[in-house]
Design an enzyme around this catalytic site. Structure first.
Site, PDB file in Angstrom:
ATOM      1  N   LYS B  82       0.870  -1.191   0.000  1.00  0.00           N
ATOM      2  CA  LYS B  82       0.000   0.000   0.000  1.00  0.00           C
ATOM      3  C   LYS B  82       0.899   1.231   0.000  1.00  0.00           C
ATOM      4  O   LYS B  82       1.949   1.242   0.665  1.00  0.00           O
ATOM      5  CB  LYS B  82      -0.867  -0.029   1.263  1.00  0.00           C
ATOM      6  CG  LYS B  82      -1.838   1.144   1.403  1.00  0.00           C
ATOM      7  CD  LYS B  82      -2.662   0.982   2.675  1.00  0.00           C
ATOM      8  CE  LYS B  82      -3.722   2.082   2.767  1.00  0.00           C
ATOM      9  NZ  LYS B  82      -4.564   1.948   3.956  1.00  0.00           N
ATOM     10  N   SER B 157      -9.491   2.036   3.191  1.00  0.00           N
ATOM     11  CA  SER B 157      -8.691   2.852   2.315  1.00  0.00           C
ATOM     12  C   SER B 157      -7.664   2.044   1.513  1.00  0.00           C
ATOM     13  O   SER B 157      -7.062   2.600   0.591  1.00  0.00           O
ATOM     14  CB  SER B 157      -7.957   3.914   3.124  1.00  0.00           C
ATOM     15  OG  SER B 157      -7.077   3.308   4.004  1.00  0.00           O
ATOM     16  N   SER B 181      -9.793  -0.077   7.200  1.00  0.00           N
ATOM     17  CA  SER B 181      -9.128  -0.026   5.907  1.00  0.00           C
ATOM     18  C   SER B 181      -8.456  -1.265   5.352  1.00  0.00           C
ATOM     19  O   SER B 181      -8.057  -1.239   4.199  1.00  0.00           O
ATOM     20  CB  SER B 181      -8.123   1.124   5.917  1.00  0.00           C
ATOM     21  OG  SER B 181      -8.840   2.332   6.135  1.00  0.00           O
TER      22      SER B 181
END
Lengths: 101, 473
Positions: B82, B157, B181
Site C-alpha cells: 500500500k 482505504s 481499511s
C-alpha cells in the site's frame, strides 16, 4: 439546537492548521464541519464520571532504548535533503521568520 | 490454472518443487497487471525493472540450496505494498498529490522484514489519500474499481491492495487498518484481511494516520496465506515503542485446530435496522455453519456501539491533524493547499476538537468514551472466545453513491471501527455473494489472539467455496 460553526471559527481553525482556504472552501467546509460536530453531541449523554481516558492504547510503560547511535539508521546529508524543494549549502531553506513583512 | 491465481502456499510449494521459477511467477504477475490494471487502477507505481532483478537473484538462491526457504520463507513471492508504506528509492505518495514525487531514503520496518524474507515488490497500490476513506474514492489519483463490478468501490482505504489481490496481480498486498481499511476492501473483494492487535506489527516507516489506532495488516486470498505473512511481519520493533513483547507464534502450524466447543458471541447491536437484510442472512448462515462444526453461539452485548462512530471521529481527526502537520513543504512535498477535501476536513475537525476551549468537551470526553468501548470488548471476550459480525452493513456500493455526503461515508465503517477503538484484532473472511457481489464477516478476538481468528477462519474456509470465486476480468 443544532451546533453550527461560524465563518470566523472556520477561518480561525484554518489559521491554526496552517491551511489557506478559498472563500468557496470556507462556505463548503463550514456546512460539512458543522454537520459532523453536531453528530459529536451523541457523546454528551454518555456517563463518563470517574472514567480514566485512554491515553495510550498499548498500555505499556517505561519503553526505553539505549542512548547509542545506530549507524545503520543514520541518513547521509544528501539522502536527507534529496526530497526538499529548497536547500542551500546542505541545509533546508525555509521562509524567514524574523523579518517583518 | 494461471500462475498468478495460485495461492501463496501453492506458489511456495511450486518454487520448492521447481515447477516454475520466481522469474516466471513475477513475469506472470507483471503481465497480469499490464492486462487488467487499466480497468481497475490498483497500482500507482510499478517496480518492474527492480522486481525482475530481485526475481533473478531469488532463482539463483533457490538453485543453490532448498534450505534457503528456512531463512527466507517468502522467497520469490511477488507482492504489493500500500502506498502508505515507505519503500526505499521507490516513490511513495500515500495516495496524495502533496508528496507525488517523494522518494523515501529508507524502508519501513515491515518492508525491511518482507524483503529479508525474500519477497519481490511489484509496486505500490492506490488508496484513499492518507488512509482517509472507506471506498478508495478519496485517492488524489483517481478511484480504484472493484474487480467484481467495475461500477462499484473495492472498499478502502487499502482499495488498491484489495483490488490487486482479487484480480490476481499479486499474491499478497499490505494495508493499514485504522477504522476499517484492511477489512473493508477484503470484504468487498472476497479476500482474507487481517487487522492485527494494535502493537502486534510495527508502524515504523508507515505514514501515520492516527497513531493510537493504526494497525498494520495485509490482504490475501486464503487464511493460510494470511497467517504465513503475519509470521514475518509481527514482532517487537525497537523503532516503534508501542510494539509488544508478546511472542510471535508460528501461526501456520496452529491453523488446523478444531473449533468444537468454541464460544462465539453475536452482539445484538450489530444486527439491527439499517443493515441490508441479505447481508444479515449471509452472516447468520455462516455462523450457523460454525455451529454445525461444534461451536457454541451466545448472544452478547456491546452497549456503547451507538456512540463508537462519534468517539472515533473525534479522536482520529485529532491525531490526523497532528500527524499531517509535518507536510509543510520544507523537507518534502508541496504546499498544504494541495491537500484534498477529505484531508482538509479531517485536519480542521481535529484542530477544532483539540483547540483551547473545546479540548475537554470533545477530545477528553471521547478518550473517556474510548475506555468504555474498550471495556465492553474486554468484558465480552471474557465470556466468549470470539465475536462474529458482518464486516459491512451493505454490499459494495456504487462509485459516487456515498461520496457527496461525508457523514454517510463515515457510517459505512460502523461495524469495523469499534475494533480499532478497542485495539483488538479482527479478521475478515468471505461468507457469500449477493448479486455476484462479495460479502464478508469479521471474526474479532482478544488482544494478541490472532491464532484463534485464523483457526476459525480456516475451519470455515475448509467447508466453503467462496474464496475460489474469481472476478470476471
Amino acid at each position: 439546537m443544532k451546533q453550527k460553526l461560524t465563518k470566523e471559527e472556520v477561518l480561525h481553525i484554518a489559521k491554526l492548521a496552517n491551511l489557506h482556504l478559498t472563500d468557496e472552501e470556507v462556505i463548503k467546509f463550514q456546512k460539512q464541519l458543522s454537520e459532523v460536530v453536531d453528530y459529536f453531541r451523541k457523546l454528551d449523554k454518555v456517563n463518563t464520571e470517574n472514567v480514566k481516558p485512554v491515553a495510550q492504547l498499548a498500555e505499556l510503560t517505561n519503553v526505553t532504548m539505549p542512548d547509542r547511535v545506530d549507524e545503520t539508521r543514520v541518513l547521509k546529508r544528501d539522502e536527507a535533503l534529496k526530497n526538499a524543494n529548497s536547500t542551500k549549502d546542505g541545509y533546508f531553506k525555509v521562509k524567514s521568520l524574523f523579518n517583518p513583512e | 490454472m494461471e500462475l498468478y491465481y495460485l495461492t501463496l502456499e501453492e506458489a511456495i510449494k511450486g518454487l520448492k518443487k521447481k515447477s516454475f521459477s520466481a522469474l516466471e511467477l513475477t513475469r506472470a504477475c507483471l503481465e497480469r497487471i499490464k492486462s487488467v490494471d487499466k480497468k481497475i487502477f490498483a497500482f500507482l507505481t510499478i517496480n518492474e525493472e527492480e522486481a525482475l532483478k530481485v526475481a533473478k537473484k531469488a532463482d539463483v538462491l533457490i538453485k543453490t540450496s532448498l534450505d534457503i526457504f528456512n531463512q527466507k520463507p517468502l522467497l520469490g513471492i511477488p507482492i504489493a505494498l500500500k502506498d502508505l508504506f515507505t519503500s526505499k528509492d521507490l516513490r511513495t505518495t500515500a495516495g496524495a498529490k502533496i508528496i507525488s514525487n517523494y522518494i523515501p531514503p529508507y524502508d519501513a520496518t515491515v518492508v525491511k522484514k518482507l524483503k529479508k524474507a525474500g519477497v519481490i515488490i511489484l509496486g505500490k497500490t492506490n488508496e484513499d489519500a492518507w488512509g482517509h476513506g472507506s471506498s478508495g474514492e478519496n485517492s488524489d489519483y483517481g478511484a480504484t474499481k472493484n474487480p467484481y463490478d467495475l461500477n462499484r468501490v473495492p472498499g478502502g482505504s487499502s482499495s488498491g491492495s484489495g483490488a490487486a489481490v482479487a484480480a490476481g496481480e499479486c499474491f499478497m498486498a499490505t494495508g493499514t487498518d485504522t477504522g476499517s481499511s484492511v477489512r473493508l476492501p477484503a470484504a468487498f473483494c472476497n479476500l482474507i484481511g487481517l487487522k492485527p492487535t494494535y502493537g502486534r506489527v510495527s508502524r515504523y516507516g508507515i505514514i501515520a494516520m492516527a497513531s493510537s489506532f493504526d494497525s498494520i495488516g495485509h490482504i490475501t486470498r486464503t487464511v493460510y496465506d494470511n497467517a504465513k505473512i503475519l509470521e514475518v511481519t509481527a514482532g517487537k520493533d525497537p523503532y516503534d515503542a508501542t510494539t509488544s513483547m508478546v511472542e510471535v507464534p508460528k501461526y501456520t502450524s496452529l491453523l488446523k485446530k478444531e473449533i468444537k466447543g468454541l464460544k462465539i458471541g453475536i452482539p445484538k447491536e450489530y444486527f439491527v435496522e439499517g443493515i441490508d437484510k441479505r447481508v444479515k442472512v449471509a452472516t447468520l448462515t455462516a455462523i450457523k455453519k460454525l455451529e454445525l462444526m461444534g461451536a457454541k453461539i451466545l448472544d452478547v452485548s456491546l452497549p456503547h456501539t451507538d456512540v463508537a462512530m462519534a468517539c472515533y471521529y473525534v479522536l482520529v481527526p485529532s491525531e490526523v491533524s497532528s500527524n499531517l502537520a509535518r507536510f509543510d513543504g520544507i523537507r518534502y512535498g508541496n504546499k498544504r493547499e494541495i491537500f484534498g477535501d477529505e484531508a482538509k476536513r479531517r485536519i480542521m475537525l481535529g484542530t477544532y476538537t483539540l483547540s483551547a476551549g473545546y479540548y475537554d468537551a470533545y477530545y477528553l470526553k471521547a478518550a473517556k468514551v474510548r475506555r468504555l468501548i474498550k471495556q465492553d470488548f474486554e468484558k465480552v471476550l471474557k465470556t466468549v472466545d470470539v465475536i462474529v459480525t458482518p464486516s459491512s452493513p451493505s454490499v459494495p456500493f456504487k462509485i459516487g453513491e456515498k461520496a457527496k455526503n461525508p457523514l454517510q461515508m463515515y457510517l459505512s465503517d460502523i461495524f469495523l471501527c469499534p475494533v480499532n477503538i478497542a485495539g483488538v484484532p479482527s479478521l475478515n473472511v468471505p461468507c457469500g455473494f449477493i448479486d455476484n457481489l462479495p460479502v464478508g464477516m469479521q471474526i474479532i478476538g482478544k488482544h494478541f489472539n490472532e491464532n484463534l481468528l485464523y483457526q476459525v477462519g480456516y475451519a470455515y474456509e475448509q467447508v466453503t467455496n467462496w474464496h475460489t470465486k474469481r472476478p470476471n476480468l
